[in-house]
Design an enzyme around this catalytic site. Sequence first.
Site, PDB file in Angstrom:
ATOM      1  N   GLY A  25     -35.536  -3.027  19.390  1.00  0.00           N
ATOM      2  CA  GLY A  25     -34.175  -2.669  19.753  1.00  0.00           C
ATOM      3  C   GLY A  25     -33.403  -2.093  18.584  1.00  0.00           C
ATOM      4  O   GLY A  25     -33.875  -2.067  17.447  1.00  0.00           O
ATOM      5  N   ASP A  26     -32.204  -1.631  18.897  1.00  0.00           N
ATOM      6  CA  ASP A  26     -31.257  -1.121  17.908  1.00  0.00           C
ATOM      7  C   ASP A  26     -30.073  -2.072  17.920  1.00  0.00           C
ATOM      8  O   ASP A  26     -29.322  -2.127  18.899  1.00  0.00           O
ATOM      9  CB  ASP A  26     -30.823   0.297  18.287  1.00  0.00           C
ATOM     10  CG  ASP A  26     -29.814   0.900  17.325  1.00  0.00           C
ATOM     11  OD1 ASP A  26     -29.140   0.129  16.603  1.00  0.00           O
ATOM     12  OD2 ASP A  26     -29.685   2.140  17.299  1.00  0.00           O
ATOM     13  N   PHE A  27     -29.899  -2.847  16.852  1.00  0.00           N
ATOM     14  CA  PHE A  27     -28.887  -3.902  16.904  1.00  0.00           C
ATOM     15  C   PHE A  27     -27.452  -3.372  16.913  1.00  0.00           C
ATOM     16  O   PHE A  27     -26.513  -4.135  17.093  1.00  0.00           O
ATOM     17  CB  PHE A  27     -29.079  -4.943  15.799  1.00  0.00           C
ATOM     18  CG  PHE A  27     -29.323  -4.406  14.413  1.00  0.00           C
ATOM     19  CD1 PHE A  27     -28.386  -3.630  13.752  1.00  0.00           C
ATOM     20  CD2 PHE A  27     -30.510  -4.712  13.754  1.00  0.00           C
ATOM     21  CE1 PHE A  27     -28.607  -3.158  12.477  1.00  0.00           C
ATOM     22  CE2 PHE A  27     -30.746  -4.236  12.467  1.00  0.00           C
ATOM     23  CZ  PHE A  27     -29.788  -3.458  11.824  1.00  0.00           C
ATOM     24  N   LYS A  64     -30.862  -6.600   2.855  1.00  0.00           N
ATOM     25  CA  LYS A  64     -30.667  -5.190   2.501  1.00  0.00           C
ATOM     26  C   LYS A  64     -30.318  -4.357   3.737  1.00  0.00           C
ATOM     27  O   LYS A  64     -30.796  -3.246   3.906  1.00  0.00           O
ATOM     28  CB  LYS A  64     -31.913  -4.640   1.803  1.00  0.00           C
ATOM     29  CG  LYS A  64     -32.245  -5.346   0.505  1.00  0.00           C
ATOM     30  CD  LYS A  64     -33.553  -4.838  -0.088  1.00  0.00           C
ATOM     31  CE  LYS A  64     -33.428  -3.378  -0.466  1.00  0.00           C
ATOM     32  NZ  LYS A  64     -34.709  -2.854  -1.010  1.00  0.00           N
ATOM     33  N   HIS A 105     -25.853  -3.127   3.082  1.00  0.00           N
ATOM     34  CA  HIS A 105     -25.605  -2.111   2.044  1.00  0.00           C
ATOM     35  C   HIS A 105     -25.894  -0.690   2.536  1.00  0.00           C
ATOM     36  O   HIS A 105     -25.544   0.282   1.858  1.00  0.00           O
ATOM     37  CB  HIS A 105     -26.382  -2.434   0.764  1.00  0.00           C
ATOM     38  CG  HIS A 105     -27.845  -2.137   0.809  1.00  0.00           C
ATOM     39  ND1 HIS A 105     -28.620  -2.112  -0.342  1.00  0.00           N
ATOM     40  CD2 HIS A 105     -28.709  -1.855   1.834  1.00  0.00           C
ATOM     41  CE1 HIS A 105     -29.869  -1.817  -0.021  1.00  0.00           C
ATOM     42  NE2 HIS A 105     -29.943  -1.664   1.286  1.00  0.00           N
ATOM     43  N   ASP A 106     -26.513  -0.563   3.702  1.00  0.00           N
ATOM     44  CA  ASP A 106     -26.763   0.765   4.284  1.00  0.00           C
ATOM     45  C   ASP A 106     -25.534   1.352   4.977  1.00  0.00           C
ATOM     46  O   ASP A 106     -25.535   2.546   5.308  1.00  0.00           O
ATOM     47  CB  ASP A 106     -27.883   0.685   5.335  1.00  0.00           C
ATOM     48  CG  ASP A 106     -29.265   0.553   4.724  1.00  0.00           C
ATOM     49  OD1 ASP A 106     -29.432   0.906   3.544  1.00  0.00           O
ATOM     50  OD2 ASP A 106     -30.180   0.094   5.435  1.00  0.00           O
ATOM     51  N   ASN A 163     -27.516   5.014  -5.273  1.00  0.00           N
ATOM     52  CA  ASN A 163     -28.626   5.359  -4.383  1.00  0.00           C
ATOM     53  C   ASN A 163     -28.216   5.239  -2.919  1.00  0.00           C
ATOM     54  O   ASN A 163     -28.665   6.014  -2.074  1.00  0.00           O
ATOM     55  CB  ASN A 163     -29.842   4.478  -4.664  1.00  0.00           C
ATOM     56  CG  ASN A 163     -31.088   5.004  -3.987  1.00  0.00           C
ATOM     57  OD1 ASN A 163     -31.397   6.191  -4.068  1.00  0.00           O
ATOM     58  ND2 ASN A 163     -31.809   4.137  -3.296  1.00  0.00           N
ATOM     59  N   ASP A 192     -36.261  -4.978  15.195  1.00  0.00           N
ATOM     60  CA  ASP A 192     -36.192  -3.659  14.561  1.00  0.00           C
ATOM     61  C   ASP A 192     -36.443  -2.571  15.602  1.00  0.00           C
ATOM     62  O   ASP A 192     -36.765  -2.862  16.762  1.00  0.00           O
ATOM     63  CB  ASP A 192     -37.190  -3.555  13.402  1.00  0.00           C
ATOM     64  CG  ASP A 192     -36.633  -2.741  12.234  1.00  0.00           C
ATOM     65  OD1 ASP A 192     -36.053  -1.660  12.490  1.00  0.00           O
ATOM     66  OD2 ASP A 192     -36.782  -3.175  11.073  1.00  0.00           O
TER      67      ASP A 192
END
Length: 346
Positions: A236-238, A253, A256-257, A303, A211
């Site tokens: 990290g940023d995947f 989850k 879905h972002d 949402n 993350d």
Amino acid sequence: MDSTEDLDYPQIIFQYSNGFLVSKVMFTACELGVFDLLLQSGRPLSLDVIAARLGTSIMGMERLLDACVGLKLLAVELRREGAFYRNTEISNIYLTKSSPKSQYHIMMYYSNTVYLCWHYLTDAVREGRNQYERAFGISSKDLFGARYRSEEEMLKFLAGQNSIWSICGRDVLTAFDLSPFTQIYDLGGGGGALAQECVFLYPNCTVTIYDLPKVVQVAKERLVPPEERRIAFHEGDFFKDSIPEADLYILSKILHDWDDKKCRQLLAEVYKACRPGGGVLLVESLLSEDRSGPVETQLYSLNMLVQTEGKERTAVEYSELLGAAGFREVQVRRTGKLYDAVLGRK
């Protein structure tokens, strides 16, 4: 819904129009500490005592408590000296902070963040984009910069996600036998509740939470017990950084972002990193193939519109995304609860 009774007197329409009032009653009782006070007291308390201990007006607290009784979140005993209130069992289990299955943190996230974004649902539908800018006055171009705009907000979100996995984690992790996968990466693993459940269910595995650096720091310091040696961390940023080799990647989850393009980009990188014979486990709330439900998932998809760049999808849509990345033998398991599981193999 189109029964003669509904057409003569639209009870269901009135229920729907009051839906946000119901939510706010529950959120407010959580925020003020009503359920915690009644649990700690070990006995029913009078209105005067509750209001005094929580520092509220008697008039306001009386109406809040009575609404909670109507919603079956509280029970009331009428005695000679007045009304005495106590928690119902469901409130003790899910709405008190100290319960292992507490949903308090997700309630607070919904009350203070989601609720404000949904005020701008009409704008989101018109524009097709999230509403962080209107709700909080911050740019939504960096999605997680907006979501984690302060440490307090980040902790609220992570603790809220952890609370969901306290009641849904076991179902999604046992939907398939994951014991053959010994080295697991939990991409976007956040507060670590799913990782903790995974090492509990599969003691021979290790899980690395991958993350953003600030998320990892909070998870290390405040959410994952330091004595749990089977859980490691990777900052990290995947979407920008490399993904290490592993047997299984959990994306709970996550997809879905994002829109389909970003999902394909991420899954392609996961496929490259995945060992032969390994796999990817998607944990998502699945729409039915005709998109007629479940209603919770339809609401979650709205949402995603007001809060993210993504949407909820059907099992076929997730299977197609996995197939496009190269994954095969895609299997779907519906848990009967909020979240379902999709497994693809390399």
